[in-house]
Design a protein around this motif. Structure first.
Motif, PDB file in Angstrom:
ATOM      1  N   TYR A 173       5.417  -0.197   0.729  1.00 40.17           N
ATOM      2  CA  TYR A 173       6.045   1.074   0.441  1.00 40.17           C
ATOM      3  C   TYR A 173       5.797   1.503  -0.997  1.00 40.17           C
ATOM      4  CZ  TYR A 173       9.194   4.901   1.140  1.00 40.17           C
ATOM      5  OH  TYR A 173       9.701   6.156   1.261  1.00 40.17           O
ATOM      6  N   LEU A 174       5.685   0.540  -1.863  1.00 38.42           N
ATOM      7  CA  LEU A 174       5.392   0.891  -3.258  1.00 38.42           C
ATOM      8  C   LEU A 174       4.072   1.625  -3.359  1.00 38.42           C
ATOM      9  CD1 LEU A 174       5.943   0.573  -6.325  1.00 38.42           C
ATOM     10  CD2 LEU A 174       4.637  -1.513  -6.217  1.00 38.42           C
ATOM     11  N   ILE A 175       3.101   1.160  -2.616  1.00 32.61           N
ATOM     12  CA  ILE A 175       1.784   1.796  -2.704  1.00 32.61           C
ATOM     13  C   ILE A 175       1.824   3.183  -2.075  1.00 32.61           C
ATOM     14  CG2 ILE A 175      -0.595   1.600  -1.954  1.00 32.61           C
ATOM     15  CD1 ILE A 175      -0.567  -1.218  -2.538  1.00 32.61           C
ATOM     16  N   ARG A 176       2.576   3.328  -0.991  1.00 34.42           N
ATOM     17  CA  ARG A 176       2.695   4.674  -0.424  1.00 34.42           C
ATOM     18  C   ARG A 176       3.338   5.622  -1.409  1.00 34.42           C
ATOM     19  NH1 ARG A 176       4.918   4.974   5.328  1.00 34.42           N
ATOM     20  NH2 ARG A 176       3.113   4.339   6.538  1.00 34.42           N
ATOM     21  N   GLU A 177       4.415   5.166  -2.032  1.00 35.31           N
ATOM     22  CA  GLU A 177       5.072   5.995  -3.042  1.00 35.31           C
ATOM     23  C   GLU A 177       4.104   6.351  -4.153  1.00 35.31           C
ATOM     24  OE1 GLU A 177       8.422   6.910  -4.085  1.00 35.31           O
ATOM     25  OE2 GLU A 177       8.911   6.850  -1.969  1.00 35.31           O
ATOM     26  N   THR A 178       3.326   5.360  -4.551  1.00 34.64           N
ATOM     27  CA  THR A 178       2.391   5.613  -5.644  1.00 34.64           C
ATOM     28  C   THR A 178       1.380   6.674  -5.260  1.00 34.64           C
ATOM     29  OG1 THR A 178       2.606   3.278  -6.154  1.00 34.64           O
ATOM     30  CG2 THR A 178       0.877   4.486  -7.270  1.00 34.64           C
ATOM     31  N   LEU A 179       0.881   6.580  -4.038  1.00 35.04           N
ATOM     32  CA  LEU A 179      -0.101   7.573  -3.614  1.00 35.04           C
ATOM     33  C   LEU A 179       0.509   8.966  -3.607  1.00 35.04           C
ATOM     34  CD1 LEU A 179      -2.058   5.808  -0.772  1.00 35.04           C
ATOM     35  CD2 LEU A 179      -2.683   6.156  -3.128  1.00 35.04           C
ATOM     36  N   ASP A 180       1.700   9.066  -3.104  1.00 28.69           N
ATOM     37  CA  ASP A 180       2.368  10.355  -3.088  1.00 28.69           C
ATOM     38  C   ASP A 180       2.580  10.864  -4.512  1.00 28.69           C
ATOM     39  OD1 ASP A 180       5.212  12.002  -2.559  1.00 28.69           O
ATOM     40  OD2 ASP A 180       3.722  12.071  -0.964  1.00 28.69           O
ATOM     41  N   TYR A 181       3.022   9.983  -5.365  1.00 23.61           N
ATOM     42  CA  TYR A 181       3.263  10.347  -6.760  1.00 23.61           C
ATOM     43  C   TYR A 181       1.975  10.811  -7.425  1.00 23.61           C
ATOM     44  CZ  TYR A 181       4.570   9.648 -11.658  1.00 23.61           C
ATOM     45  OH  TYR A 181       4.806   9.794 -12.979  1.00 23.61           O
ATOM     46  N   ILE A 182       0.880  10.134  -7.099  1.00 26.98           N
ATOM     47  CA  ILE A 182      -0.408  10.496  -7.694  1.00 26.98           C
ATOM     48  C   ILE A 182      -0.789  11.918  -7.308  1.00 26.98           C
ATOM     49  CG2 ILE A 182      -2.883  10.058  -7.518  1.00 26.98           C
ATOM     50  CD1 ILE A 182      -2.346   7.140  -7.584  1.00 26.98           C
ATOM     51  N   VAL A 183      -0.550  12.249  -6.051  1.00 28.77           N
ATOM     52  CA  VAL A 183      -0.921  13.600  -5.608  1.00 28.77           C
ATOM     53  C   VAL A 183      -0.194  14.639  -6.433  1.00 28.77           C
ATOM     54  CG1 VAL A 183      -0.721  15.196  -3.695  1.00 28.77           C
ATOM     55  CG2 VAL A 183      -1.542  12.903  -3.287  1.00 28.77           C
ATOM     56  N   TYR A 184       1.102  14.439  -6.584  1.00 30.86           N
ATOM     57  CA  TYR A 184       1.881  15.436  -7.318  1.00 30.86           C
ATOM     58  C   TYR A 184       1.578  15.419  -8.800  1.00 30.86           C
ATOM     59  CZ  TYR A 184       4.439  17.205  -3.419  1.00 30.86           C
ATOM     60  OH  TYR A 184       4.766  17.844  -2.271  1.00 30.86           O
ATOM     61  N   LEU A 185       1.311  14.267  -9.303  1.00 26.83           N
ATOM     62  CA  LEU A 185       0.925  14.158 -10.713  1.00 26.83           C
ATOM     63  C   LEU A 185      -0.379  14.914 -10.953  1.00 26.83           C
ATOM     64  CD1 LEU A 185       2.271  12.672 -13.005  1.00 26.83           C
ATOM     65  CD2 LEU A 185       0.826  10.729 -12.545  1.00 26.83           C
ATOM     66  N   ARG A 186      -1.289  14.748 -10.031  1.00 30.98           N
ATOM     67  CA  ARG A 186      -2.572  15.426 -10.140  1.00 30.98           C
ATOM     68  C   ARG A 186      -2.387  16.946 -10.112  1.00 30.98           C
ATOM     69  NH1 ARG A 186      -8.328  14.460  -9.176  1.00 30.98           N
ATOM     70  NH2 ARG A 186      -9.087  16.552  -9.567  1.00 30.98           N
TER      71      ARG A 186
END
Lengths: 342, 165
Positions: free
Chosen positions: B128-141
């Motif tokens: 789940y941490l990695i999923r959160e990270t991916l989601d966070y990356i999208v919004y950060l981008r």
């Protein structure tokens, strides 16, 4: 400030390049080792389970060092280099990031387990053909994150056989092997057995899991640039960490730039939104190449509903910023406050 | 797929306009560069988290973190209060273990990732941490892209006004 950041990044990049290369070769060595191990006689699976659980809390770093020195991958001088390459990077990280995490991890690094067994050679671990596939999937899993058995069994799988009971049993057995407490969702996974492949129920389950894993790998590679060349869980994490840090630094830099360029806080965001609306409405705009579809939606359905609730017609009202600022800000405030009610 | 990303950016832009406006009203002018930068960053962070506004840990953690920064600003507080209470109800106590050192390379990196992603320390499941990270990356981008565009527009208009003088 910026120069210091750049130098730190280059340092980490250098050390990471070394470790990435080394990791790549290590993975290849792993696979070769695994094939050698497989050719030996079979053993009981509970024993494997016990051994895996024993190594649960072992010091894997020493393990890695021992394995590297044994394999002599990149020469004898690489062992200390690995530490050195890793050390400074980490100290630099420590300096700027405060560590407060202490959650329990579930590190079943079965690859290292097998490796240790191979080096010790007092416990010949060998696998049956059934378990071979499982270990291989675990190996692939270690190159990627763990997969949750969820109800979103991909509809791309076609139905050939129902494996409901077997699925549950195989999943529970995998769970005990992994040592992870996951909720076994009893759901159908329909997989078509291809020509020349085993129609074993376990192997079908394995293939389903493998395809899920490869799918997730693809999302990862689409989102994080530069993931294609790296395999291995640590490498993937490295890329992700690098990218997140890079983006965060960019945010800092850009906010400083905006602060410098604007003596007051009136940024030209409305003009950007006009352009943005234009691009959104234009079909087939290929300006951005990020696939954001799948990671967003499995995580949260409410979020996706929020996105779809925005009708593009609303953006046209932004074209007259000065006139309808009050009403526009009112409506925006309502949407933002609504967004918090979940 | 790409239109989804555009929609993400659009959502972020909308929220950012709002938060900027609110912060602008609640802060006494004049501000120096550092204060302006902090305000811009804060408003964009809140906007990014608000744009996500879903059941992601990072968005709620980011809002909670931003709430501490705007303690003196009642306007922003109003927005953040609701979200912060939600986050408080979860178990937020972080165990601090001084002797804990990451044993393997993967674990070290996971710890590092947890410190980077807002709210990452609360996530126990690695997957789940990695999923959160991916989601966070999208919004950060998305945040970075929008800010870059705004900065480009600003620099262009800045040059034009200089020429007119």
């Amino acid at each position: 400030m910026l120069e210091g950041l750049v130098s730190q990044e280059s340092l980490s990049l250098n050390s990471m390049d070394m470790s990435v290369l080394e990791r790549l070769k290590w993975v290849q060595q792993q696979q070769q080792q695994l094939q050698q191990v497989v050719s030996q006689s079979s053993n009981n699976s509970p024993e494997l389970l016990h051994q895996i659980l024993q190594f649960h809390g072992s010091n894997n770093d020493e393990l890695l060092q021992g394995s590297f020195s044994q394999f002599q991958m990149i020469g004898s001088g690489f062992g200390p280099n690995y530490n050195m390459g890793y050390g400074p990077q980490h100290e630099a990280m420590d300096g700027c990031i405060s560590r407060t995490s202490s959650c329990q991890m579930e590190p079943v690094d079965t690859m290292e387990v097998l490796l240790k067994n191979g080096t010790k050679e007092d416990r010949p671990i060998s696998l049956k053909n059934k378990r071979k596939q499982e270990v291989k999937t675990r190996e692939e899993e270690n190159t990627e994150k763990k997969i949750k058995v969820e109800a979103d069994t991909e509809s791309s799988m076609k139905g050939k056989s129902n494996m409901r009971n077997r699925e549950a049993s195989s999943e529970t057995s995998k769970e005990t092997l992994k040592g992870v407490s996951e909720i076994p969702k009893l759901d159908y996974i329909h997989v078509r057995a291809r020509r020349g492949q085993a129609t074993d129920r376990h192997s079908l389950a394995e293939r389903a899991r493998r395809e899920k894993i490869s799918k997730k790998m693809k999302y990862l590679q689409d989102i994080v640039p530069g993931c294609n060349k790296v395999t291995g869980k640590a490498g993937m994490l490295d890329e992700i960490i690098n990218y997140v840090q890079c983006l965060q630094r960019q945010v800092e830099f850009l906010s400083m730039k905006l602060a410098v360029l604007n003596p007051d806080l009136e940024l030209a965001v409305e003009d950007v939104s006009v352009k943005q609306a234009y691009f959104t409405n234009v079909v087939g705009s290929s300006k951005h190449s990020i696939m954001v579809d799948v990671p967003l939606f499995p995580l949260d359905h409410q979020g996706s509903l929020d996105l779809s609730a925005i009708n593009p017609n609303q953006t046209t009202s932004i074209e007259a910023p000065s006139a309808s600022w009050e009403s526009q800000s009112q409506s925006l405030y309502n949407t933002s406050s609504l967004g918090f009610q979940y | 797929m790409m239109s989804t990303y555009n929609m993400v950016k659009q959502e972020f832009i909308k929220k950012w306009i709002t938060t900027l406006h609110m912060l602008d009203c609640s802060v006494e002018h004049p501000l120096n560069v550092t204060e302006r930068k902090n305000a811009i960053k804060l408003s964009s962070d809140i906007a990014m988290a608000a744009a996500r506004s879903g059941s992601t840990v990072w968005s709620r953690a980011l809002i909670s973190r931003s709430g501490n920064k705007t303690a003196n600003k009642p306007v922003a507080r109003r927005i953040l209060k609701k979200a912060r209470n939600r986050l408080k109800n979860r178990c937020l106590t972080l165990r601090r273990n001084g002797n804990f050192t990451a044993k393997s390379g993967v674990r070290k990196r996971t710890e590092l990732l947890k410190s980077l992603v807002p709210g990452g320390e609360l996530i126990k499941n690695k997957d789940y941490l990695i999923r959160e990270t991916l989601d966070y990356i999208v919004y950060l981008r998305a945040q970075v892209d929008v800010m870059r565009t705004v900065a480009a527009v600003d620099s262009v208009t800045g040059n034009l006004t200089n020429d007119n003088k």
